[in-house]
Design a protein around this motif. Structure first.
Motif, PDB file in Angstrom:
ATOM      1  N   SER A   1       0.831  -1.204   0.000  1.00 49.04           N
ATOM      2  CA  SER A   1       0.000   0.000   0.000  1.00 49.04           C
ATOM      3  C   SER A   1       0.866   1.255   0.000  1.00 49.04           C
TER       4      SER A   1
ATOM      5  N   SER B   1       3.034 -12.482   4.866  1.00 48.31           N
ATOM      6  CA  SER B   1       1.998 -11.743   4.147  1.00 48.31           C
ATOM      7  C   SER B   1       1.100 -12.682   3.354  1.00 48.31           C
TER       8      SER B   1
ATOM      9  N   ASP C   1      -2.671 -10.763   3.462  1.00 50.97           N
ATOM     10  CA  ASP C   1      -2.642  -9.309   3.556  1.00 50.97           C
ATOM     11  C   ASP C   1      -1.384  -8.786   2.884  1.00 50.97           C
ATOM     12  N   LYS C   2      -1.308  -7.459   2.684  1.00 50.15           N
ATOM     13  CA  LYS C   2      -0.149  -6.855   2.036  1.00 50.15           C
ATOM     14  C   LYS C   2       1.071  -6.934   2.940  1.00 50.15           C
TER      15      LYS C   2
ATOM     16  N   SER D   1       1.343  -4.336   5.706  1.00 53.08           N
ATOM     17  CA  SER D   1       0.131  -4.098   6.493  1.00 53.08           C
ATOM     18  C   SER D   1       0.438  -4.171   7.990  1.00 53.08           C
TER      19      SER D   1
END
Length: 470
Positions: free
Chosen positions: A159, A413, A418-419, A422
């Protein structure tokens, strides 16, 4: 050995970067923000297809602003240690002297850190590269430029790459602009070149200025004049037919021999060509009978490709190629007209996007296989789905497995879904770090706690002969 014209005529400042004035202005505004203090976004991402001037613009920017450059490209190892050791070290308030020594910011100038082909960070040799890149973007005190071709595949991994960078898009360069650059180079080299030859070189480049300059060098070296026939000779030797034009000959027209010739000039394997035809045949053949016969020929081509790999006899490629070109073209009863935007094969797109996940699956499966005495293939099929579910829902199990298997951030991850940057993944890695920290030794003079009778009587149990994950 002759010099490379793409390097000789590389832009020396931003005013010489052609074809993308809007992108250049955006890049210059970002650099001005760095010169004036601290910019809103400390890193810029240059996005575009090869040959549109991304790397040239970054180097021209550094030359114009008199910034020194640290560059990491695809030929370098770009794992976590390499990025932290080279790029991140130079980004945290330090710069370099001309001899490569680190200087404080007061002693030196700004240092531009360039990560070329940043979307190609993958594989075992580049492990941990994306988290290190996100850390670099967040903590840098020097300007950072990432150069990418496929922005989607990179941005979906982190992100921070999407929200904390200035994204600057470089479009393909127009044919008239390419012709102007080639004419200028030819004049500088003392080579006469016809307008038609320039036009052919520009059209063949498809907006890739770098390839156009290299083609010009190929036909102009050692001669005083370049004409249309010289360019056509290079075209037939070096440049393969475009997939879109080959699909026009196969799917729209009714000349099977031309369809076979066109598809044969495309530099792809028969498997990839068949995927293109299967993806787009239903879009072009609007007549149901034409669609039935066309898909029947494509299915027969697929059966021959299957025999190639089962029998390891590649002579069957010729049968498959004839069926997917000559056969599919001859299957229709009429020609189809009008512009058609052909679709890229969805299978290839899915495989490309899942490449990093498949690499992570393999790495985790190898680690689990070593612990459970199973093959990586069997772990992926029978163990990994259940392991992943337990890993996400059991905190103690997650901590123990991360430590025992020595899982990296990108592997955590994947398991957490999830990224890589994160909050969930960071929490897991912080817990692992705390668990591995050495505990403080008891102070001298402190009396040891008295053991209970039950503890004294208890005997240590032998360790099981076989380790188990559960």
């Amino acid at each position: 050995m002759s010099e490379d014209w793409t390097e000789v005529y590389r832009p020396r400042d931003l005013s010489e970067v052609v074809g993308n004035p809007k992108a250049v202005e955006q890049l210059k505004a970002w650099a001005d923000a760095w010169e004036g203090g601290r910019p809103a976004r400390k890193a810029a991402v240059l996005i575009g297809t090869p040959g549109t001037g991304k790397t040239s613009a970054a180097l021209a920017l550094a030359a114009e602003y008199k910034w020194d450059v640290v560059e990491m490209n695809a030929s370098d190892q770009r794992n976590a240690d390499a990025i932290r050791g080279i790029a991140l070290r130079g980004a945290l308030g330090q710069t370099f002297s001309s001899t490569g020594e680190f200087l404080s910011t007061k002693e030196g100038k700004l240092k531009l850190i360039i990560l070329d082909e940043a979307d190609n960070i993958s594989g075992q040799e580049d492990r941990g590269g994306v988290p290190a890149m996100a850390e670099l973007i967040r903590s840098t005190k020097q300007p950072v430029i990432l150069i990418v071709n496929d922005w989607y595949s990179l941005s979906r991994k982190s992100s921070a790459l999407k929200t904390e960078t200035e994204q600057i898009k470089f479009a393909t360069i127009r044919s008239v602009t390419v012709r102007g650059v080639l004419r200028k180079i030819a004049r500088d080299r003392g080579v006469r070149i016809s307008d038609r030859a320039l036009e052919l070189l520009a059209e063949k480049s498809k907006g890739d200025l770098r390839s156009a300059i290299r083609d010009l060098q190929a036909v102009a070296t050692g001669v005083e004049e370049v004409n249309e026939s010289s360019v056509m000779a290079v075209d037939s030797r070096d440049v393969e037919k475009n997939m879109n034009s080959a699909l026009d000959d196969v799917l729209k027209h009714r000349d099977p021999a031309q369809a076979r010739r066109s598809l044969g000039l495309v530099d792809e394997t028969p498997d990839t060509k068949l995927l293109w035809i299967e993806e787009n045949l239903p879009l072009v053949y609007r007549d149901r009978l034409d669609l039935y016969h066309g898909m029947d020929r494509a299915a027969r081509a697929s059966s021959f490709l299957g025999r190639v790999y089962r029998r390891q006899y590649f002579g069957f490629w010729s049968y498959a190629s004839d069926l997917m070109s000559y056969g599919v073209c001859a299957a229709k009863q009429r020609e189809y007209h009008g512009f058609m935007r052909y679709s890229f094969p969805q299978y290839l797109m899915r495989m490309s996007r899942s490449k990093s996940n498949r690499t992570l699956q393999t790495n985790i499966a190898l680690k689990l296989g070593a612990e459970t005495h199973l093959s990586a293939h069997q772990v992926r099929q029978d163990v990994l789905p259940y392991f992943r579910a337990i890993y996400q829902n059991d905190k103690d199990f997650r901590l123990r497995m991360t430590i025992d298997l020595q899982l990296e951030e990108d592997e955590v991850s994947y398991l957490m879904g999830d990224k890589v940057d994160s909050a969930v993944v960071k929490l897991v890695m912080n817990e692992v770090k705390k668990a591995l920290e050495p505990k403080e030794a008891p102070k001298q003079g402190t009396a040891k706690a008295e053991r209970s009778p039950e503890q004294k009587a208890a005997k240590p149990q032998p360790a099981p002969s076989q380790r188990t994950l559960f």
